[in-house]
Each structure stands twice: as C-alpha cells, then as structure tokens.
Design a protein around this motif. Structure first.
Motif, PDB file in Angstrom:
ATOM      1  N   PRO A  60       0.828  -1.213   0.000  1.00 28.16           N
ATOM      2  CA  PRO A  60       0.000   0.000   0.000  1.00 28.16           C
ATOM      3  C   PRO A  60       0.860   1.260   0.000  1.00 28.16           C
ATOM      4  O   PRO A  60       1.967   1.274   0.550  1.00 28.16           O
ATOM      5  CB  PRO A  60      -0.807  -0.132   1.301  1.00 28.16           C
ATOM      6  CG  PRO A  60      -0.824  -1.601   1.593  1.00 28.16           C
ATOM      7  CD  PRO A  60       0.502  -2.118   1.122  1.00 28.16           C
ATOM      8  N   ASP A  61       0.341   2.319  -0.588  1.00 31.84           N
ATOM      9  CA  ASP A  61       1.087   3.579  -0.694  1.00 31.84           C
ATOM     10  C   ASP A  61       1.395   4.201   0.658  1.00 31.84           C
ATOM     11  O   ASP A  61       2.349   4.981   0.774  1.00 31.84           O
ATOM     12  CB  ASP A  61       0.300   4.587  -1.537  1.00 31.84           C
ATOM     13  CG  ASP A  61       0.646   4.488  -3.014  1.00 31.84           C
ATOM     14  OD1 ASP A  61       1.733   3.969  -3.336  1.00 31.84           O
ATOM     15  OD2 ASP A  61      -0.164   4.929  -3.843  1.00 31.84           O
ATOM     16  N   ASP A  62       0.578   3.908   1.668  1.00 34.00           N
ATOM     17  CA  ASP A  62       0.803   4.540   2.972  1.00 34.00           C
ATOM     18  C   ASP A  62       1.741   3.723   3.865  1.00 34.00           C
ATOM     19  O   ASP A  62       1.852   3.987   5.058  1.00 34.00           O
ATOM     20  CB  ASP A  62      -0.525   4.792   3.690  1.00 34.00           C
ATOM     21  CG  ASP A  62      -1.301   3.512   3.965  1.00 34.00           C
ATOM     22  OD1 ASP A  62      -1.054   2.509   3.264  1.00 34.00           O
ATOM     23  OD2 ASP A  62      -2.150   3.513   4.872  1.00 34.00           O
ATOM     24  N   TRP A  63       2.436   2.746   3.294  1.00 33.82           N
ATOM     25  CA  TRP A  63       3.445   1.991   4.029  1.00 33.82           C
ATOM     26  C   TRP A  63       4.817   2.618   3.817  1.00 33.82           C
ATOM     27  O   TRP A  63       4.990   3.515   2.984  1.00 33.82           O
ATOM     28  CB  TRP A  63       3.460   0.538   3.559  1.00 33.82           C
ATOM     29  CG  TRP A  63       2.349  -0.295   4.138  1.00 33.82           C
ATOM     30  CD1 TRP A  63       1.043   0.053   4.282  1.00 33.82           C
ATOM     31  CD2 TRP A  63       2.461  -1.631   4.636  1.00 33.82           C
ATOM     32  NE1 TRP A  63       0.325  -0.975   4.833  1.00 33.82           N
ATOM     33  CE2 TRP A  63       1.170  -2.029   5.059  1.00 33.82           C
ATOM     34  CE3 TRP A  63       3.510  -2.537   4.751  1.00 33.82           C
ATOM     35  CZ2 TRP A  63       0.910  -3.282   5.608  1.00 33.82           C
ATOM     36  CZ3 TRP A  63       3.258  -3.792   5.282  1.00 33.82           C
ATOM     37  CH2 TRP A  63       1.973  -4.155   5.713  1.00 33.82           C
ATOM     38  N   PHE A  64       5.794   2.113   4.556  1.00 27.74           N
ATOM     39  CA  PHE A  64       7.180   2.567   4.395  1.00 27.74           C
ATOM     40  C   PHE A  64       8.110   1.368   4.477  1.00 27.74           C
ATOM     41  O   PHE A  64       7.755   0.299   4.987  1.00 27.74           O
ATOM     42  CB  PHE A  64       7.553   3.613   5.446  1.00 27.74           C
ATOM     43  CG  PHE A  64       7.509   3.100   6.868  1.00 27.74           C
ATOM     44  CD1 PHE A  64       8.589   2.454   7.441  1.00 27.74           C
ATOM     45  CD2 PHE A  64       6.352   3.263   7.636  1.00 27.74           C
ATOM     46  CE1 PHE A  64       8.541   1.974   8.741  1.00 27.74           C
ATOM     47  CE2 PHE A  64       6.292   2.787   8.939  1.00 27.74           C
ATOM     48  CZ  PHE A  64       7.382   2.144   9.486  1.00 27.74           C
ATOM     49  N   ILE A  65       9.315   1.573   3.957  1.00 30.03           N
ATOM     50  CA  ILE A  65      10.387   0.567   4.012  1.00 30.03           C
ATOM     51  C   ILE A  65      11.438   1.035   5.007  1.00 30.03           C
ATOM     52  O   ILE A  65      11.901   2.175   4.953  1.00 30.03           O
ATOM     53  CB  ILE A  65      11.044   0.373   2.627  1.00 30.03           C
ATOM     54  CG1 ILE A  65      10.016  -0.084   1.602  1.00 30.03           C
ATOM     55  CG2 ILE A  65      12.201  -0.628   2.718  1.00 30.03           C
ATOM     56  CD1 ILE A  65       9.434  -1.444   1.869  1.00 30.03           C
TER      57      ILE A  65
END
Length: 433
Positions: A60-65
């Motif tokens: 999802p776009d609202d995740w981060f790495i």
C-alpha cells in the motif's frame, strides 16, 4: 526518565530529522485501513513458485520501508566477526517485532543488514527502535549500523515499486519475498544518507528478548556451504529457467533440498559464545559470578537439547525439528538468495550455470564457498512453534557472494528486473557495506 520521555527527547533537530517528521505526518494523514495487508496474503508452500511474479502484490502507498546495514561489514567478517554482524542484522528484526508483537509485517534478513515494511501509522515506533538498535550495535559490539526509512510513495515517485509475497517455510512460519526493485533503491538512498535516522543516545538498548546466537559454526555435511545471489536482468523467461535449473541441481543432487542444518536440528555451543553471554545479561559488565552463571546457563541449554530432557511444556526434540523446518535458508529479495549445503561438484555446476546466465545477460550473480553455516535465532517462546531462524555462511556468506558480482544497473520499473538506469557498484546490492 521514562521510556516515553526518552523517546520524546529524541525528537528531530537536524534538517534530515525534520524531513522524517514531515514524512511521518504525511503518512499518518494518508493512512488507510491497510494494517492487515500482509497477514491477509495467502502464503505459497512450493519454493519453485517464487518466480511467479503475478503472485507478488504491491505494498500500500501509505506503508514505508525500513532498511538497516552494518557499515564495513566485509572488513568485520574478514577479521572473524561474522557472528556479531549477523547478530546486529537479526537484532533489527527482533527489536521491531518485540515493539509491535501483534502486528504481522514483511521482513528480510540479509546477513549484514535487514529490511522491513510496515504501515505508516507505525513510523515513529519503528524509527525509535531502529535508533536504539543502532546505538546498541555500536556501544555493545563496536559495529556502526546505519538505518533509514523510505515511504513507499517516494519509491514509486522515483519509478520503482515494492511488491511482496509470503513463502511458507513450514506450517508454522512464513517469510516475505520482495520484488519490484524498490528495496534496492531504498538501500541506495541509505548509502547516500537520505531519509537517515540518527542513533539513540549512549547505552540505549532495544528489547532483544528472544534473540539467540549461541550456536557455533554448523559444518557442511556434503563438502560446501554455498552462498548464492542471482539478481534478474531483463529477460523474465530466461531468469525463470535459470532459477529452475539451480533449484533442480540442488533438489536432485544434494540432501534435503540443500538445507544447511542437520534435520534433527543443530546443538548450541557448550558455553554459548561471548555475544550470547552479552545478550543474556541485564548489564554489559561482567564479573566472576555473572560469568559463571552465563556458563552454567549455556551448559544446561546444551544438555537439555542434546538429551531431549523435557522441562514443563518444552519438548527439546520437537523444538529442534522445528528449527530445521523454520529456517530461512532460501528467499527472494529482489533476486534469488540461498545458503545451501552441497557437494563441490554441485557447487561447480551451479556456478557454471550462473556464469553462463551472466554472459547471456540473464542475471548478475555471485557465489561464495565456505565450510560451515551460521545460525541466529528469534525465539519469543520456546513452547510455541513460530520461532524463526536466520542462516548465513559462516565465512563471508551473502556479503562475500555479493562482493564478487560485477557492475549492475539499478532496477527500474515494476517487474523486479534490473534495467539500465543509474550505474551502481555490484557489491552494493544486496551487499551492504
């Protein structure tokens, strides 16, 4: 000072920190109900399906790495500190898991680093744990751990993607598989100092409960512990054929699909090792009494596991079998990565196949031979079956294999293949140094 106040006192002061605060606000405002995205992914049990890229779904776009790597890991390994390097990499995953025990999230152990992916609402928690783990690595083990967080939206804005699948190593444990090139791009940002996270103050320590590294080198049974890295270039069909050939060589010509651990599970060292003793203490300082207690604890662990002595609900023989089942000796992290036990002849055949694929423009590959493997474990409970075990070569492993690759082009696009774009040194991906 309470942990909450300590956490608040680590608020951002540099321009880079200000950027992270802005990112946190943007992710929070854009957050949707995607927390169960990874848990809802259906795992696949046949490892040969790893190159079915339709199985991988976009984060999802609202995740981060989150990315972490040990600085100058190659040098540390060369002087015999492979166990410390592997411990720090695993500590990243343990710290975050202990901080968010109810959240299932994708991660990859890379030998000298680690990668995680989480929903944006947890950015502050993960940033805090990464900062504390970096402080602990430097203060306790003398290793510099650089860490960063990159939003998935930033990765896609740069023309890359992060897609994930779940591989069921056993009925109890599954591991994430990443493709799309976005994780590789995030690692290049880490090396540039972009999105950087500063280490926490002196003597900060994350919750590393369950982290265990009391095993000594696990010797090969067939002659070679082979570390393999094969990153795809542009021809998807040819790369699939390459992976199939490598897996076939391992499957039909080596025992237990190349698994580097004995099927009954390995036994820990009699005295556990200095790093395990450090992890077992409440204080980093030791005296004769604590040293004796550490030794007795390690000896007891060895005897219980070797003799199969049941203690309460703990069943040693069952636990050791599950160790073998739950090990992450093969994975896909923007490319095939494996640590396998095979004969010298099979190692030569695999290396020849990889060289042919490289010369044909199918992949960029590196291998490294050694005589033993190293195991680092996360055991939140020894009576549950979901304990996980990270394996690497004990004399260079993935880091050495990656350092032997030639120059490669940074991946671009969404299919996980490496295409001509910005040239980077092959030793930088997935080798982190």
């Amino acid at each position: 000072m309470s942990e909450k106040n300590d956490k608040e006192n680590q608020q951002m002061t540099s321009p880079q920190d200000g950027l992270m605060s802005k990112i946190a606000q943007e992710l929070a405002s854009a957050s949707t109900n995607t927390e169960d995205f990874y848990a809802d992914l259906k795992p696949f049990a046949n490892f040969e399906q790893l190159t079915n890229f339709d199985r991988y779904l976009p984060l999802p776009d609202d995740w981060f790495i989150g990315v972490a790597d040990v600085v100058q890991s190659t040098r540390a390994i060369e002087i015999g500190r492979y166990k410390a390097v592997n411990t720090v990499a695993a500590a990243v995953l343990v710290a975050i898991t202990n901080a968010l025990p109810r959240l299932g999230f994708p991660y990859v152990f890379g030998g000298d680093g680690a990668t995680v992916a989480l929903p944006g609402k947890y950015l502050d928690d993960v940033r805090y744990e990464l900062a504390r783990t970096a402080a602990w690595a430097e203060d306790s083990l003398g290793l510099v751990l650089r860490v960063t967080i990159v939003p998935v939206s930033e990765i896609r804005a740069a023309g890359h993607d992060v897609r994930v699948a779940r591989y069921a190593a056993s009925e109890n444990v599954s591991y994430a598989m990443f493709t799309g090139g976005g994780v590789a791009w995030a690692e290049t940002q880490l090396k540039k100092g972009e999105f950087a996270i500063h280490r926490a103050p002196l003597d900060a320590k994350p919750n590393l409960s369950g982290l265990y590294c009391g095993f000594g080198p696990i010797p090969t049974e067939q002659g070679v512990i082979l570390s393999i890295i094969a990153l795809p270039l542009e021809d998807q069909a040819s790369y699939r054929a390459l992976v199939a050939d490598v897996l076939t060589l391992i499957e039909f010509s080596s025992r237990r699909s190349g698994h580097p651990l004995p099927e009954g599970g390995p036994l820990p060292s009699w005295l556990g090792g200095e790093i395990q003793r450090l992890l077992s203490r409440d204080s980093p300082h030791a005296n004769l009494l604590t040293a004796a207690a550490d030794a007795l604890r390690a000896i007891k662990t060895r005897i219980v596991l070797a003799a199969g002595i049941r203690i309460g609900r703990f069943e040693p023989s069952k636990y050791r079998r599950e160790m073998w089942q739950n090990t992450d000796f093969r994975k896909f992290d923007d490319g095939l990565k494996m640590t396998v036990d095979c004969s010298p002849e099979i190692a030569e055949a695999i290396e020849a196949r990889l060289i042919f694929a490289e010369r044909s423009g199918v992949c960029l590959a590196g291998t490294h031979r050694q005589k033993s493997a190293h195991l680092t474990c996360y055991v939140p409970s020894n009576i549950q079956s979901d304990h996980v075990h990270f394996v690497d070569g004990a004399d260079g492993g993935y880091a050495a294999a990656a350092a032997k690759k030639r120059r490669v082009r940074l991946p671009r696009g969404t299919n996980g293949h490496y295409r001509a774009n910005r040239s980077i040194d092959a030793g930088e991906r997935p080798h982190r140094d």
